[in-house]
Scaffold this motif. Structure first.
Motif, short mmCIF file in Angstrom:
data_model
loop_
_atom_site.label_atom_id
_atom_site.label_comp_id
_atom_site.label_asym_id
_atom_site.label_seq_id
_atom_site.Cartn_x
_atom_site.Cartn_y
_atom_site.Cartn_z
N MET A 1 -9.45 -60.68 20.56
CA MET A 1 -8.91 -59.37 20.94
C MET A 1 -7.40 -59.45 21.17
O MET A 1 -6.64 -58.58 20.76
CB MET A 1 -9.61 -58.85 22.18
CG MET A 1 -9.12 -57.48 22.64
SD MET A 1 -9.40 -56.20 21.39
CE MET A 1 -11.18 -56.10 21.42
N LEU A 2 -6.95 -60.51 21.85
CA LEU A 2 -5.52 -60.67 22.10
C LEU A 2 -4.74 -60.82 20.80
O LEU A 2 -3.65 -60.27 20.64
CB LEU A 2 -5.28 -61.88 23.02
CG LEU A 2 -5.70 -61.71 24.48
CD1 LEU A 2 -5.49 -63.00 25.24
CD2 LEU A 2 -4.90 -60.56 25.12
N MET A 3 -5.31 -61.58 19.87
CA MET A 3 -4.64 -61.76 18.58
C MET A 3 -4.58 -60.44 17.81
O MET A 3 -3.56 -60.11 17.18
CB MET A 3 -5.35 -62.82 17.75
CG MET A 3 -4.66 -63.16 16.45
SD MET A 3 -5.37 -64.60 15.63
CE MET A 3 -4.87 -65.90 16.78
N MET A 5 -4.53 -57.38 19.08
CA MET A 5 -3.51 -56.55 19.72
C MET A 5 -2.11 -57.06 19.40
O MET A 5 -1.18 -56.27 19.24
CB MET A 5 -3.74 -56.54 21.23
CG MET A 5 -5.04 -55.86 21.67
SD MET A 5 -5.16 -54.15 21.06
CE MET A 5 -3.76 -53.41 21.90
N GLY A 6 -1.98 -58.38 19.29
CA GLY A 6 -0.67 -58.94 18.94
C GLY A 6 -0.21 -58.51 17.55
O GLY A 6 0.95 -58.15 17.36
N TRP A 7 -1.13 -58.55 16.59
CA TRP A 7 -0.77 -58.12 15.23
C TRP A 7 -0.41 -56.64 15.20
O TRP A 7 0.56 -56.24 14.55
CB TRP A 7 -1.91 -58.40 14.26
CG TRP A 7 -2.06 -59.83 13.86
CD1 TRP A 7 -3.15 -60.63 14.07
CD2 TRP A 7 -1.10 -60.64 13.17
NE1 TRP A 7 -2.93 -61.88 13.57
CE2 TRP A 7 -1.68 -61.92 12.99
CE3 TRP A 7 0.18 -60.41 12.68
CZ2 TRP A 7 -1.02 -62.96 12.35
CZ3 TRP A 7 0.85 -61.45 12.04
CH2 TRP A 7 0.25 -62.70 11.88
N LEU A 8 -1.20 -55.84 15.89
CA LEU A 8 -0.94 -54.40 15.90
C LEU A 8 0.41 -54.08 16.56
O LEU A 8 1.20 -53.28 16.04
CB LEU A 8 -2.07 -53.66 16.62
CG LEU A 8 -3.45 -53.72 15.96
CD1 LEU A 8 -4.50 -53.08 16.84
CD2 LEU A 8 -3.43 -53.06 14.59
N LEU A 9 0.66 -54.71 17.69
CA LEU A 9 1.92 -54.48 18.39
C LEU A 9 3.09 -54.98 17.57
O LEU A 9 4.14 -54.32 17.50
CB LEU A 9 1.90 -55.17 19.76
CG LEU A 9 3.14 -54.98 20.64
CD1 LEU A 9 3.37 -53.50 20.93
CD2 LEU A 9 3.00 -55.78 21.92
N SER A 10 2.93 -56.12 16.92
CA SER A 10 4.01 -56.67 16.09
C SER A 10 4.35 -55.73 14.94
O SER A 10 5.53 -55.48 14.64
CB SER A 10 3.61 -58.04 15.55
OG SER A 10 3.42 -58.96 16.59
N PRO A 174 -13.84 -58.00 9.39
CA PRO A 174 -12.81 -57.80 10.41
C PRO A 174 -11.39 -58.04 9.92
O PRO A 174 -10.46 -57.36 10.37
CB PRO A 174 -13.19 -58.82 11.50
CG PRO A 174 -14.04 -59.83 10.81
CD PRO A 174 -14.77 -59.10 9.75
N ALA A 175 -11.19 -58.97 8.99
CA ALA A 175 -9.85 -59.22 8.48
C ALA A 175 -9.33 -58.01 7.72
O ALA A 175 -8.17 -57.59 7.90
CB ALA A 175 -9.84 -60.46 7.58
#
Length: 340
Positions: A1-3, A5-10, A174-175
């Motif tokens: 989940m953290l990863m 969110m990290g991709w989306l935020l980036s 998911p990818a």
């Protein structure tokens, strides 16, 4: 989940930063779309802001598509990124100085060909190339055609990207779901600058590139489960119908269909007095009230997904014809009033 969110935020932050920089860059380089008879805006506006989405996707997609579980083969990712970059470069060139039709079409054919080749390498029959190649080129161009008023294309990409992400997630991919979500979130960052009144336009660098991505993500869904093609196509129905019927109408009337014009339905709505935001709201309403629930219906009943898709496209075409006729009647009435 953290990863995730990290991709989306980036993707969001990269897009915002690059778009902010591209506004000043476009003004310094004179990359401005000026008002005119074949344009729907009233003030000179920078173009090329889609470079923010392109940069964000080039940074994020390699990591997203290779993320387990169900990571996509490196050949698919390489083909997708190569084709995406080629179409983006051609669009970036065209945003700086007009690129002739044939070189631009050649770049699109090669770019889509690279995407198709990566699919064929995974076992898809080469016979599908005769449908995939023209379908991909049309997706690139129809999204370019539909980028004519503030916020409309960005809004559409956000909607389609979110829908494709949900379809991919439901298909245990998911990818691919994250890749489509990254596209939608990145476009949200661009939409902030492109919403009415727009501070910058997407330009060919963005419109053609997202057209390729939507085609590619739809094709990957089709490869996972062929029946998922139909709900995916429903998500794009309003854009496909507007662009296709407008093009066919211009060809039938013997007009130079490949030149700039203001004859799409969304352009007629603006010409008849609707604001850019109001016109975009019409398309969003159709997507939320018709396309989204019908895409869900097709997904939940895959055995009859094709008839559902045909019904949606028929209904969208009828709505297009009715609204277009209404706009034309108002235009004719106004001309008669002025003449009197």
């Amino acid at each position: 989940m953290l990863m995730t969110m990290g991709w989306l935020l980036s993707s969001f932050l990269v897009t915002v930063l690059v778009v902010r920089g591209s506004i000043g860059y476009a003004r310094r380089r004179g990359m401005l779309d000026l008002p005119g008879q074949r344009r729907s805006h009233q003030i000179a506006t920078p173009r090329g802001g889609g470079i923010g989405v392109v940069v964000a996707m080039l940074i994020c997609l390699p990591g997203v598509l290779s993320q387990p579980p169900n990571a996509w083969p490196a050949s698919v990712t390489a083909g997708l990124l190569s084709g995406f970059l080629l179409v983006a470069v051609a669009g970036w060139w065209d945003d700086h100085r007009s690129l002739p039709v044939l070189p631009r079409l050649l770049a699109q054919l090669v770019g889509i060909g690279l995407v198709c080749a990566s699919l064929l390498a995974t076992g898809t029959s080469w016979w599908w190339l005769f449908l995939l190649l023209p379908g991909g080129v049309w997706s690139v161009n129809l999204h370019n055609f539909m980028d004519g008023i503030d916020g409309l294309l960005a809004q559409q990409v956000m909607f389609v990207g979110a829908g494709l992400a949900l379809l991919a997630y439901a298909a245990a991919q998911p990818a691919l779901a994250l890749a489509a979500a990254v596209m939608a979130v990145s476009m949200t960052g661009f939409w902030w600058f492109n919403r009415s009144p727009a501070r910058i336009f997407m330009g060919d660098v963005g419109s053609g590139s997202v057209g390729l991505l939507i085609f590619a993500f739809t094709a990957l869904l089709w490869q996972v489960e062929p029946a998922l093609l139909w709900p995916a196509m429903i998500l794009s129905s309003v854009f496909v119908v507007d662009a296709t019927l407008t093009l066919l109408t211009r060809i039938w009337r013997g007009r130079r269909w490949y030149t700039a014009h203001r004859e799409h339905l969304y352009q007629w709505l603006v010409r008849r007095g609707r604001t850019h935001a109001g016109t975009a709201a019409v398309y969003l309403g159709w997507n939320l009230l018709v396309a989204a629930p019908m895409a869900w219906l097709a997904w939940s009943h895959l055995r009859v997904a094709l008839p559902i898709t045909m019904a949606v496209y028929t209904g969208t075409s009828v709505a297009w014809l009715m609204l277009k006729r209404r706009c034309l009647r108002r235009d004719l009435s106004r001309m008669r009033h002025v003449a009197a």
